[in-house]
Design a protein around this motif. Structure first.
Motif, PDB file in Angstrom:
ATOM      1  N   ASN B 252     -20.710  19.234  15.336  1.00  0.00           N
ATOM      2  CA  ASN B 252     -19.985  20.499  15.478  1.00  0.00           C
ATOM      3  C   ASN B 252     -18.502  20.292  15.724  1.00  0.00           C
ATOM      4  OD1 ASN B 252     -21.879  22.551  15.007  1.00  0.00           O
ATOM      5  ND2 ASN B 252     -22.792  22.241  17.035  1.00  0.00           N
ATOM      6  N   ILE B 253     -18.164  19.306  16.541  1.00  0.00           N
ATOM      7  CA  ILE B 253     -16.738  19.176  16.880  1.00  0.00           C
ATOM      8  C   ILE B 253     -15.944  18.639  15.694  1.00  0.00           C
ATOM      9  CG2 ILE B 253     -16.786  16.883  17.990  1.00  0.00           C
ATOM     10  CD1 ILE B 253     -14.875  18.094  20.111  1.00  0.00           C
ATOM     11  N   GLU B 256     -15.647  21.597  13.341  1.00  0.00           N
ATOM     12  CA  GLU B 256     -14.648  22.566  13.801  1.00  0.00           C
ATOM     13  C   GLU B 256     -13.227  22.033  13.621  1.00  0.00           C
ATOM     14  OE1 GLU B 256     -15.004  25.718  14.801  1.00  0.00           O
ATOM     15  OE2 GLU B 256     -17.144  25.553  14.353  1.00  0.00           O
ATOM     16  N   ALA B 257     -13.069  20.718  13.788  1.00  0.00           N
ATOM     17  CA  ALA B 257     -11.737  20.123  13.666  1.00  0.00           C
ATOM     18  C   ALA B 257     -11.341  19.881  12.209  1.00  0.00           C
ATOM     19  CB  ALA B 257     -11.682  18.810  14.455  1.00  0.00           C
ATOM     20  N   TYR B 422     -16.041  10.515   9.329  1.00  0.00           N
ATOM     21  CA  TYR B 422     -14.818  11.170   9.793  1.00  0.00           C
ATOM     22  C   TYR B 422     -13.799  11.102   8.669  1.00  0.00           C
ATOM     23  CZ  TYR B 422     -17.351   9.418  13.850  1.00  0.00           C
ATOM     24  OH  TYR B 422     -18.345   9.094  14.741  1.00  0.00           O
ATOM     25  N   ASN B 452      -8.302  10.792  19.235  1.00  0.00           N
ATOM     26  CA  ASN B 452      -7.836  11.808  18.297  1.00  0.00           C
ATOM     27  C   ASN B 452      -8.571  13.145  18.458  1.00  0.00           C
ATOM     28  OD1 ASN B 452      -7.110   9.873  15.225  1.00  0.00           O
ATOM     29  ND2 ASN B 452      -5.876  10.255  17.034  1.00  0.00           N
ATOM     30  N   ILE B 453      -9.855  13.078  18.725  1.00  0.00           N
ATOM     31  CA  ILE B 453     -10.669  14.299  18.731  1.00  0.00           C
ATOM     32  C   ILE B 453     -11.207  14.625  20.116  1.00  0.00           C
ATOM     33  CG2 ILE B 453     -12.804  15.363  17.844  1.00  0.00           C
ATOM     34  CD1 ILE B 453     -10.697  15.234  15.703  1.00  0.00           C
ATOM     35  N   LEU B 454     -11.752  13.618  20.806  1.00  0.00           N
ATOM     36  CA  LEU B 454     -12.523  13.886  22.027  1.00  0.00           C
ATOM     37  C   LEU B 454     -11.686  13.874  23.298  1.00  0.00           C
ATOM     38  CD1 LEU B 454     -15.505  11.553  21.044  1.00  0.00           C
ATOM     39  CD2 LEU B 454     -15.352  14.031  20.710  1.00  0.00           C
ATOM     40  N   LEU B 463      -3.755  14.977  13.444  1.00  0.00           N
ATOM     41  CA  LEU B 463      -3.113  15.409  12.198  1.00  0.00           C
ATOM     42  C   LEU B 463      -1.708  14.824  12.030  1.00  0.00           C
ATOM     43  CD1 LEU B 463      -4.339  19.100  12.398  1.00  0.00           C
ATOM     44  CD2 LEU B 463      -5.083  17.397  10.728  1.00  0.00           C
ATOM     45  N   HIS B 561      -7.257  21.895   6.630  1.00  0.00           N
ATOM     46  CA  HIS B 561      -5.867  21.656   7.044  1.00  0.00           C
ATOM     47  C   HIS B 561      -4.944  21.317   5.876  1.00  0.00           C
ATOM     48  CE1 HIS B 561      -7.041  22.048  11.174  1.00  0.00           C
ATOM     49  NE2 HIS B 561      -7.876  21.036  11.124  1.00  0.00           N
TER      50      HIS B 561
END
Lengths: 74, 578
Positions: B252-253, B256-257, B422, B452-454, B463, B561
């Motif tokens: 999910n994360i 979402e990202a 990823y 980067n994400i968590l 980004l 993005h």
């Protein structure tokens, strides 16, 4: 303003997965998590339209806000 | 772990074992030992399936001790998939038993003169060889079922399936878990093909008559172990999220990202993501009488795995983890957990790396072999590997070969190894790791997702280009060191965030070996390992050109993005700047 709010993992317990919610203009992420009674120190990541955001961020009308507890994997 | 066991599979008259002191390799374990040894002893220009290659199996420095979550085993060789050095590590029971038997490494060398399938039993009394051609072209499950009748339940099995016997580039080595399911794989880079080339179907490790390895300073070791275990338990990721949801909590994360590669890296979000998320998977496992919390080896306190049952409550496979769910799920446009679990079961059975295989199927979808989203078709295609058909051999040879065979331009590989779960355009730090890792595209080599994400270990905007090379370098160095300890990489979450947990890991090593390492020594160890690997790859013919992502990542913007991977080559070339 209407926002889509998504919750994940343990944050769903007793709350919801996804909801369209109406907020006054100028609402910050801090206001949103406080209203949902999510303890701030349990928050891992907040994404607004897929981008990382902080508690003071003010979403724009129609934005999607995703709120995650601290999670990991790999 | 004072000895190295060398087994010459090509000795006249049959396999011959020689025991020698650990000697020059003292102080190394896991990836440290496999990579330094392969770099020193294997001709980098040899054919990976030739007699000149060596298959080095090594428990970590703390494996077989009372330290929690320390059961990893590393396997090293020249990779049949990448042509470079390979270290692939797994959980399961094998590492602990090998360590308790006193071996810093077991090495398969040479090449047999015929095509007999060998079974190697290693116990406290030594090594016993036998030939068992009745195991030919059996899957890992059937192989272990057959062997356990003879060798029993209280041993660890390392086996290859059909893919390893056929010496395919995606072939893994399976290690059994506590329930003797062959579900823990040294997967990446084709080590199973090297085991197959050595004519070895199974290695049985029997710990009868052995004990936990004893620390030089047992009091300090116990004290450090408590701080370390407390650190794992109190961190939200290793103490709560991983046990509850498993690694698939990431679906999910990442989705979402906008960094969840979908339909062979065409877009960064998958409409079916929530159906295959960790939250959905855990709920389904519990509902069907399986489990969402399960440890792959004795002594693990993170318990990130689980048991996946079918709708009738019958065991299908262990909980497919995030990369597996992605490679067979979003990457292939499949949003059905039962299909994904079935594919995972087949991968484990045939002895295939789940990342490489899922990506290969997705590339075949892009090439028109079957449509994206075709779950039944994906199962049919994968079943071809078990049958050993030409199509099965192509799929089992990995994404790069499949791309060539089906005329596909968008082939997500680096050094011919498939990219994991990823998208490097939307998560640029992991793109640096994919491009520059000595292993080929490998997320674990420098897990920039954490930062980067968590937001573990700080935050670097995924980004943006700034800071990604430094981030990946630091993570790659730290990871190489962790991979030498035998610790599960998931200890990195508390270690990155909690200084006292990092210190307790150093204290564990010091108390066990009577050393006085510091944080700087750990960094030095990581650099030593990476330098040995890099040196091997250079001598194998790799240049800066090999440290690049496929061109389409620089040219095709990915939704939502609309970003490309724009970190320049000269920046990537600064990764190994020490």
């Amino acid at each position: 303003m209407e926002l889509t709010v998504k919750l994940f993992a343990t944050f769903r317990d007793g709350r919801f997965e996804k909801a369209q919610l109406d907020y006054p203009p100028g609402t910050t992420l801090a206001n949103i998590v406080d209203a949902l009674r999510i303890p701030r120190d349990e928050i891992g990541v907040m994404l607004v339209m897929g981008r990382h955001a902080e508690l003071e961020h003010t979403p724009a009308p129609g934005d999607t806000v995703a709120i995650f507890p601290r999670i990991g994997g790999g | 772990m004072d000895n190295i066991l060398r087994i010459d599979m090509g000795a006249p008259g049959g396999p011959k074992a020689t025991m020698e002191p650990v000697g020059a390799y003292a102080g190394l374990g896991g990836r440290g030992l496999t990579s330094v040894l392969v770099s020193k002893e294997v001709d980098p220009l040899c054919h990976p399936l030739s007699a000149a290659n060596k298959l080095v199996m090594s428990p970590g420095l703390l494996t077989g001790t009372a330290a929690t979550t320390s059961g990893r085993i590393s396997v090293g060789c020249k990779s049949p998939l990448t042509g470079g050095i390979k270290e692939s590590n797994a959980g399961g029971q094998a590492g602990q038993v090998m360590a308790r038997l006193g071996y810093a490494a077991v090495i398969l060398e040479g090449k047999p003169l015929n095509d007999d399938l060998h079974v190697i039993l290693i116990n406290k009394d030594g090594v016993h060889f036998s030939v068992d051609n009745s195991l030919r072209m059996l899957g890992n499950y059937a192989t272990v079922d057959k062997l356990r009748v003879q060798y029993g339940e209280k041993v660890a099995y390392m086996t290859i399936g059909q893919a390893g016997e056929m010496k395919l580039g995606a072939a893994s080595i399976a290690c059994t878990d506590r329930e003797l399911h062959p579900t823990r794989h040294c997967g990446r880079g084709g080590p199973g093909a090297v085991m197959g080339a050595k004519g070895v179907k199974a290695i049985i490790l029997d710990e009868a008559g052995t004990t936990l390895r004893a620390a030089k300073d047992p009091v300090a070791f116990k004290a450090a172990g408590k701080v370390f275990a407390d650190g794992i338990k109190k961190h939200a990721v290793s103490g709560q999220a991983l046990p509850a949801y498993g690694t698939n909590v990431l679906t999910n994360i990442l989705n979402e990202a906008g960094g969840y590669p979908t339909n062979n890296f065409k877009t960064g979000q998958f409409a079916g993501a929530s159906k295959i998320s960790g939250e959905a998977q855990a709920a389904l496992e519990v509902k069907r009488g399986g489990s969402a919390t399960h440890g792959c080896h004795r002594g693990c306190i993170i318990q990130c795995s689980g048991i996946f049952n079918d709708e009738h409550g019958n065991y299908v496979t262990k909980q497919p983890e995030y990369e597996t769910v992605w490679s067979h799920g979003g990457h292939c446009g499949i949003d059905d957990l039962d299909v994904i679990a079935r594919l995972d079961r087949l991968d484990d059975d045939f002895g295939l790396d789940t990342i490489e295989t899922g990506v290969a199927i997705g590339v075949a979808m892009e090439g028109g072999l079957l449509p994206f989203g075709d779950g039944a078709g994906a199962i049919r295609v994968l079943e071809e590997v078990g049958k050993g058909t030409p199509l099965g051999r192509i799929i089992g040879s990995g994404a790069g070969i499949v791309g060539k065979c089906f005329g596909v331009e968008r082939v997500p590989v680096v050094k011919n190894q498939a990219l994991p779960a990823y998208d490097p355009r939307a998560v640029k730090g992991i793109g640096v790791t994919y491009a520059t890792s000595t292993m080929g595209a490998d997320h674990t080599a420098g897990y920039a997702i954490a930062t980067n994400i968590l937001k573990v270990g700080g935050f670097v905007d995924p980004l943006k280009t700034e800071g990604q090379v430094d981030l990946s370098r630091n993570l790659q160095i730290a990871t190489a060191a962790v991979d030498a300890t035998g610790m599960c990489l998931f200890i990195a979450f508390p270690v990155l965030d909690q200084p006292e947990t990092f210190q307790s890991l150093v204290d564990l090593l010091n108390a066990f070996y009577g050393l006085s390492l510091t944080g700087d020594s750990v960094v030095a160890l990581g650099k030593t390992i990476l330098s040995a690997e890099r040196d091997f790859n250079t001598r194998a013919g790799f240049t800066a050109v090999d440290d690049r992502l496929p061109r389409f990542f620089e040219q095709e913007p990915v939704a939502p993005h609309q970003v490309t991977f724009e970190i320049k080559g000269e920046e990537l070339d600064k990764l190994y700047n020490w």
